[in-house]
Design a protein around this motif. Structure first.
Motif, short mmCIF file in Angstrom:
data_model
loop_
_atom_site.label_atom_id
_atom_site.label_comp_id
_atom_site.label_asym_id
_atom_site.label_seq_id
_atom_site.Cartn_x
_atom_site.Cartn_y
_atom_site.Cartn_z
N ARG A 1 12.41 1.15 1.72
CA ARG A 1 11.59 0.96 0.52
C ARG A 1 11.42 -0.54 0.39
N ALA A 2 10.18 -0.72 -0.06
CA ALA A 2 9.81 -2.08 -0.23
C ALA A 2 9.78 -2.35 -1.64
N PRO A 3 10.37 -3.84 -1.92
CA PRO A 3 10.57 -4.25 -3.37
C PRO A 3 8.92 -4.74 -3.75
N PRO A 4 8.69 -5.30 -5.03
CA PRO A 4 7.38 -5.34 -5.18
C PRO A 4 6.78 -6.60 -4.35
N ASN A 5 7.60 -7.77 -4.09
CA ASN A 5 7.19 -8.73 -3.33
C ASN A 5 8.07 -9.00 -2.05
N MET B 1 0.84 -1.23 0.10
CA MET B 1 0.08 0.08 -0.07
C MET B 1 0.65 1.23 -0.24
N THR B 2 1.94 1.22 0.58
CA THR B 2 2.61 2.53 1.03
C THR B 2 4.30 2.40 0.17
N GLY B 3 4.81 1.08 -0.20
CA GLY B 3 5.97 1.21 -0.72
C GLY B 3 7.23 1.21 0.39
N ARG B 4 6.76 1.17 1.57
CA ARG B 4 7.59 1.19 2.81
C ARG B 4 7.49 -0.25 3.66
N MET B 5 8.62 -0.42 4.23
CA MET B 5 8.62 -1.31 5.15
C MET B 5 8.27 -0.72 6.63
N TYR B 6 7.92 -1.50 7.51
CA TYR B 6 7.66 -1.11 8.94
C TYR B 6 8.67 -1.88 9.67
N PRO B 7 9.19 -1.27 10.68
CA PRO B 7 10.33 -2.09 11.76
C PRO B 7 9.60 -3.25 12.30
N PRO C 1 4.40 1.05 -4.33
CA PRO C 1 2.68 0.80 -4.50
C PRO C 1 2.44 0.48 -6.00
N PRO C 2 1.37 0.24 -6.32
CA PRO C 2 0.95 0.03 -7.45
C PRO C 2 0.75 1.07 -8.52
N PRO C 3 0.84 0.92 -9.78
CA PRO C 3 0.34 2.14 -10.70
C PRO C 3 -1.20 2.49 -10.49
#
Lengths: 220, 339, 122, 537
Positions: free
Chosen positions: D494-498, D413-419, D512-514
């Motif tokens: 930053r989060a990878p696609p998967n 959803m955000t393109g970010r990882m949480y701790p 996040p998705p386009p």
């Protein structure tokens, strides 16, 4: 319930769809599900009515005779006629006949307005006979068990009132359809929209059949 | 708990009882079912949690030694599901039958020894015994007798709940419902209103007093002698001049007292108070404590003028007054005058 | 225009059924008349559904959704009525199964000379 | 297509359009999901605040923190807000809105404009209700039982009812949208039995929304008319039956419980399979039991009325159906457990949430059997036992699943990882705090403590104190994620696609998705949860 117009070129589906067939099917299905919810809305009230109709059969049958059967029957016939013209309008728009579509829509709306007028006259008549137990108005019921007869009239006003609200909403959307038909911009989209409106209009008729039967016809 | 309701609270053993006192046979039977359910769920829960813990340890990602070959086939999966389904179905139907039997028994009671009327009302219980004895928030009953309750409500839905009897019935306005119990242990038990009924729902409390037969007879007699107490109270009431203000005639300076007992009284302060014995007594001795709405605080205190016995008599007299009593009396008087 | 013929015929059939239903109210009184009227209502509703709302030519999925609404309404109606039809049976000895009205007035219990609870209030 | 246009199409849905109107008039299902997320979070903390004051009041047996009326208004606010403005829209309208089109490989929902309209209806209805409840107070409880609600409760009952009535339409619109999308917009090859269980669950939820919500609307119309116009439908003085209101109300409100829990079941199925690295045990059974719960869920409403004075035999019938509806739920619990068998289990924060769900749901489900058992229900009805039961299902089940799902799809959803470490702490705090809060309530329920009591006999104090302590811990479990998730929006990796190497179409696109979800049209060739293939690549 209709998908509102987009700025895309004529005869193209909305951006979330692959093609027009998919969009048409989706629109239809959405409308039918919406009608199912409408059915359950009226169904809730019908269920409550059934409970009391079952509990006080004689009183309710007696109370029903105080409604105007002639006007009710006439109204039922009127409403199905408007549904017929709505169905004809659908066929006309699909055949690309603008003038005919307009004419049929006008007839449909006209009959709808007459229906509401007659309904209003009936309510007024019942008001003058002091059969309107709302807002603390005097309720002078000539038969036995006036308190339970009052319950019958409560349901009568709730059901016909809710139906009239639906009719009025239908008249508003049909008027919008008249404007769209007048402009005649995207006939394929218009065809979808009129079909969806036709479904709604016919459904309101179906509900009326049951209101008429349970309120007017189940009498002593 | 709140002081206002203190007189109605039962004297129960202090301390938390996770299983409430069993004061009827039904209570014992129900607890058996409860323990069976607790046992069954504990087994299943331990199984689920145990399996999660076991699998979690055995098949943790780091454990390369675990055998992960031969995953169950769809066919095996279906078989396992059907087996679980069948086992659960059998267990569930067992519980269904058991619970339903108990439920039906708790509704279709044996022939009752007496029927007591219970009327729920915001926020009190009014009780009426077969002989006309009235009580508020307390029910005195003999032990080992089948007591049928006929419950209804005067305003909103309440619920008659005695945990020690495992008994609960909703009290619905416009309908009368019945419930029954046969208490096996003398003692006092809590009575709650279990259905939310407005501001003081949590203070709609009372007690069921189960008495030995002898005690019960004695209690009945005490209540029954209320008639003579009341007539003595009436004389006192007139002798002390109470009737001059309180007789409920037009432009009276004080509120009418017929039907007062058990009613809610609106006070000048905006509060509402239940007219129970304590209230009536307070009003005689400390008239300024609760001033009825719409009246001037003009009543003198009778503290020191009346003995305890006299107060009791007057209170009993006021308690005995039914709504409309005084109107009837004044009509009689008028008839006498005109004659 | 063949496609106009069907709705017009449906309209005619509807009016006939309507006439029959209203006439039955005058002629046959009581339960049979009521059942007949309800049957007529179902026929009228089906006519509208099939001819004006296109259920006759719609795909099966739409029919399923239309039917689902009716099914769920039936569930609500049936299970609610189970309560009202059986209210007080097996619990309050004198109540009649077909008389819910009694229930609203209060269940007439044994007449041991007790003061009726409802007399004191309600 | 020009190169510039192509670039714009591949940009994430978040990268452009940060004016207010780009959000308020968006039709992008992903942005609507965010609007919903913000709204329900606000409502959740409001309802939670009410709960906290309630727990504070209950530390002592006397009514010393708030007045009796204020207490009644507090539990009414708590109930109304949590049921209608948090639990019902929670998973479907946030995660569901975001993920359903992605999971079926569609560009958007079938009716994007209805989607944003549904958010407006929800938010306006919600704010209206809250305003009414807070300014003038409503003390009927969330159940609005007659005749208390029609004749005895004063103040803003009509306003509150109107708000709830309006919010119902947002449920209906969402339901229609999901059903049509699932039917008509699946990617080629994505047959029904290749759908992720999350889609199945949301589809079933939508059916319930569509078929049940209108009955609530009808009931509320009758109630509003009874109060405003003085007509009597439920009024016993006119020969009406107050119990009829309960029938109509629970015809909606019991299935509504399944609106709340079914999406949670869907989420947990996704989480457990991913962190067990294998397909779900008994996929068909799982899908069919979702449908079975949906249908049977409509036949059991009368179990809320065992002591209400409905017919004995109606009670019997409803009890029987209630036992039946427990069967598919039991199947699901066992299947989740069996999914772990021979997996490669990774105990991430998400997995802790998922396993907490299974445990808490088992306890909640089994106490449901207690309540289905007629005679037992007579004793524990309207006591804290019931309160504990439905909190185990809704908070222990639903909220745990929601938080687990939110963590799982947060990178998407955000393109970010949480701790991760803080997430584990929060998940454990939730589990411990929850049990401490609600398990004592089972005990005091059987001991005879009625619900909705502001004051209570002293004997129960010890359990109430434990419960209130637990509520404090629980609050930490809710506040922590709020803090670190917001933190991660700016400072998270930053989060990878998967990031989880998970199966499912939503992981095939960017995080996040386009704007239109996928750059290429998707096709599906195999069953869901094909973790063997992913891991052996």
């Amino acid at each position: 319930m209709t998908t509102t117009p987009s700025t895309t070129s004529k005869a193209a589906p909305d951006e979330q769809f692959d093609d027009l067939t998919q969009q048409r099917q989706a629109d239809l299905m959405g409308m039918w599900i919406f009608l199912a919810t409408e059915l359950m809305l009226f169904g809730g009230i019908f269920t409550a009515f059934t409970v009391y109709r079952f509990a006080y059969p004689e009183v309710f049958a007696e109370a029903a005779t105080h409604l105007d059967l002639k006007l009710g029957t006439f109204n039922t016939a009127l409403l199905v006629t408007s549904s017929l013209f709505m169905a004809l309008a659908e066929r006309a728009v699909n055949a690309g006949q603008r003038r005919k579509t307009l004419a049929f829509l006008f007839v449909t709306i006209g009959i709808g307005v007459v229906f509401l007028g007659i309904k209003g006259y009936e309510w007024h008549h019942e008001y003058t006979e002091k059969l309107m137990p709302i807002l603390g108005l005097a309720f002078e019921y000539p038969g036995a068990h006036p308190d339970r007869a009052e319950m019958f009239f409560n349901f009568y006003y709730v059901l016909t009132g809710l139906h009239a609200v639906h009719m009025s909403l239908g008249l508003v959307t049909l008027s919008v359809m008249v404007v769209f038909t007048w402009r005649w911009r995207d006939p394929s989209r218009l065809g979808r929209q009129i079909q969806i409106n036709g479904l709604y209009w016919a459904f309101v008729d179906v509900v009326w059949v049951f209101i008429f039967t349970t309120q007017y016809l189940l009498r002593a | 708990m709140n002081d206002e309701v203190a007189p109605y609270l039962p004297e129960v053993e202090k301390g938390l009882h996770l299983i409430p006192t069993q004061a009827t046979e039904h209570a014992g039977q129900l607890d058996h079912l409860y323990f069976a359910l607790v046992g069954a769920s504990a087994i299943i829960l331990l199984m689920v949690v145990g399996l999660i813990a076991f699998f979690g340890f055995r098949y943790r990602a780091g454990n390369k030694a675990a055998d992960r070959s031969n995953l169950p086939s769809t066919r095996t999966e279906n078989r396992v599901e059907i087996a679980v389904l069948a086992a659960m179905l059998v267990a569930f139907m067992g519980f269904f039958a058991w619970a339903t039997t108990l439920y039906l028994d708790s509704y279709r009671g044996p022939e009752p020894a007496m029927t007591i009327d219970v009327i729920g009302k915001q926020w009190m219980w009014k009780i009426q015994h077969p002989d006309g004895t009235r009580e508020i928030n307390a029910i005195h009953v003999p032990v080992d007798e089948v007591i049928r309750l006929r419950v209804t409500s005067q305003d909103v839905i309440h619920s008659f709940f005695v945990p020690a009897f495992r008994l609960k019935r909703d009290v619905v306005p416009g309908t009368e419902k019945t419930a029954w119990f046969k208490a096996t242990e003398p003692g006092e038990y809590r009575l709650f209103c279990a259905e939310y009924c407005g501001s003081f729902h949590s203070r709609m409390l009372g007690k069921v007093v189960v008495m030995d037969r002898g005690d019960y007879q004695a209690w009945l007699t005490r209540q029954g002698s209320g008639q003579t107490l009341a007539s003595a109270g009436k004389q006192l009431f007139q002798a002390h001049g109470c009737s001059g203000c309180h007789m409920g005639k037009s432009n009276a300076r004080a509120p009418s007292l017929d039907g007062l007992y058990g009613r809610s009284v609106a006070l000048d302060s905006g509060e509402v108070i239940l007219a129970d014995e304590a209230y009536i007594r307070d009003s005689i001795l400390q008239p300024d404590k609760h001033i009825a709405a719409g009246y001037e605080p003009i009543m003198p205190s009778f503290a020191g003028q009346l003995s305890e016995e006299d107060i009791l008599r007057i209170v009993t007299y006021i308690k005995s007054l039914q709504p409309g009593d005084w109107v009837k009396e004044s009509v009689k008087e008028n008839e006498g005058e005109s004659r | 225009m063949r496609d106009v013929k069907a709705p017009v015929l449906a309209w005619g059939a509807y009016l006939i059924v309507l006439g029959g239903s209203v006439a039955a109210t005058k002629l046959v009184s009581g339960l049979m008349g009521h059942l007949f009227s309800l049957l007529c209502a179902s026929i009228m509703a089906s006519l509208i559904l099939s001819f004006f709302m296109g259920l006759r030519v719609a795909n099966n999925l739409l029919r399923v959704f239309a039917l689902a609404g009716v099914m769920w309404l039936a569930i609500m109606l049936t299970l609610t009525m189970v309560d009202y039809v059986m209210r007080d049976i097996g619990e309050c000895p004198n109540a009649q199964a077909d008389d819910v009205a009694r229930n609203a007035q209060g269940c007439p219990l044994d007449s041991a000379g007790n003061v009726r609870a409802s007399d004191t209030g309600a | 297509m020009s190169e510039a246009a192509a670039n714009q199409a591949s940009e994430s849905y978040l990268s452009r359009g940060w004016r207010l109107r780009d959000w308020l008039f968006t039709t992008d299902h992903k942005r609507v999901a965010w609007l919903y997320t913000v709204s329900i979070t606000a409502f959740f903390f409001l309802g939670g605040l009410a709960a906290l004051v309630i727990r504070l009041e209950l530390i002592t047996p006397e009514g010393d923190v708030v007045s009796a009326d204020a207490y009644n208004q507090l539990f009414t606010i708590h109930g109304v807000v949590m049921v209608w403005f948090f639990l019902i829209p929670s998973i479907p309208n946030t995660l569901g809105n975001f993920l359903l089109p992605l999971m079926v490989g569609a560009k958007d929902l079938a009716f994007p404009k209805l989607n944003i309209i549904s958010w407006y209806i929800y938010t306006i209805g919600g704010v209206f209700t809250i305003a009414a409840v807070i300014t003038s107070g409503v003390d009927t409880g969330w159940t609005f039982y007659t005749p208390y609600s029609t004749q005895y409760a004063d103040r803003a009952v009509v306003a509150a009812l109107t708000g709830v009535f309006v919010v119902g339409f947002s449920s209906i619109l969402t339901g229609i949208n999901f059903i049509v999308t699932t039917h008509k917009m699946r990617a080629p090859g994505l047959t029904w039995f290749r759908l992720p269980l999350f889609v199945w669950a949301n589809y079933a939820t939508s059916l319930v929304m569509v078929l049940a919500t209108p009955v609530l609307s009808a009931t509320l119309i009758l109630l509003i008319l009874e109060r405003m116009l003085g007509i009597g439908i439920f009024d016993p003085a006119l020969g009406g039956d107050p119990i009829l209101f309960q029938h109509l109300f629970w015809f909606y409100s019991h299935p509504a419980v399944y609106i709340m829990i079914l999406p949670g079941m869907g989420v947990v199925s996704e989480l457990i399979t991913c962190f067990s690295r294998k397909t779900v045990f008994g996929y068909h059974g799982m899908a069919i039991s979702i449908l079975a719960i949906t249908v049977f869920g409509f036949l059991v409403w009368g179990h809320h009325m065992f002591v209400s004075g409905q017919s004995l035999y109606a009670g019997l019938m409803f009890s029987f159906f209630t036992f039946l509806v427990a069967l598919p739920s039991a199947i699901k619990t066992f299947n989740w457990t069996a999914t772990l068998y021979k997996g490669k289990l990774i105990f991430s924060a998400v997995m802790i949430y998922a396993l907490s769900f299974v445990g808490l749901f088992t306890i909640g489900g089994f106490t449901g059997i207690f309540l289905a058992s007629l005679a037992v229900d007579v004793h524990v009805h309207d006591t804290y036992f019931v309160v504990a039961h439905f909190h185990y299902i809704m908070v222990g089940g639903m909220v745990t699943a929601y938080l687990g799902g939110l963590h799982f799809w947060w990178p998407k959803m955000t393109g970010r990882m949480y701790p991760e470490i803080w997430a584990k702490v929060a998940a454990l705090a939730l589990f411990i705090g929850f049990n401490l809060t609600f398990f004592p309530q089972y005990l005091m329920g059987y001991a005879g403590m009625p619900r909705r009591y502001q004051t209570y006999p002293e004997d129960f104090q010890i359990l109430h104190v434990m419960s209130s302590l637990g509520a404090g811990v629980l609050a930490i479990g809710y506040l922590l994620p709020l803090v670190y998730l917001l933190w991660s929006l700016r400072w998270g990796k930053r989060a990878p696609p998967n990031p989880w190497r998970a199966a499912g179409l939503e992981w095939r696109t960017d995080s996040p998705p386009p704007k239109h979800n996928f750059l290429e049209p998707q096709t599906v060739t195999g069953p869901p949860y094909d973790y063997d293939t992913i891991d052996n690549k």
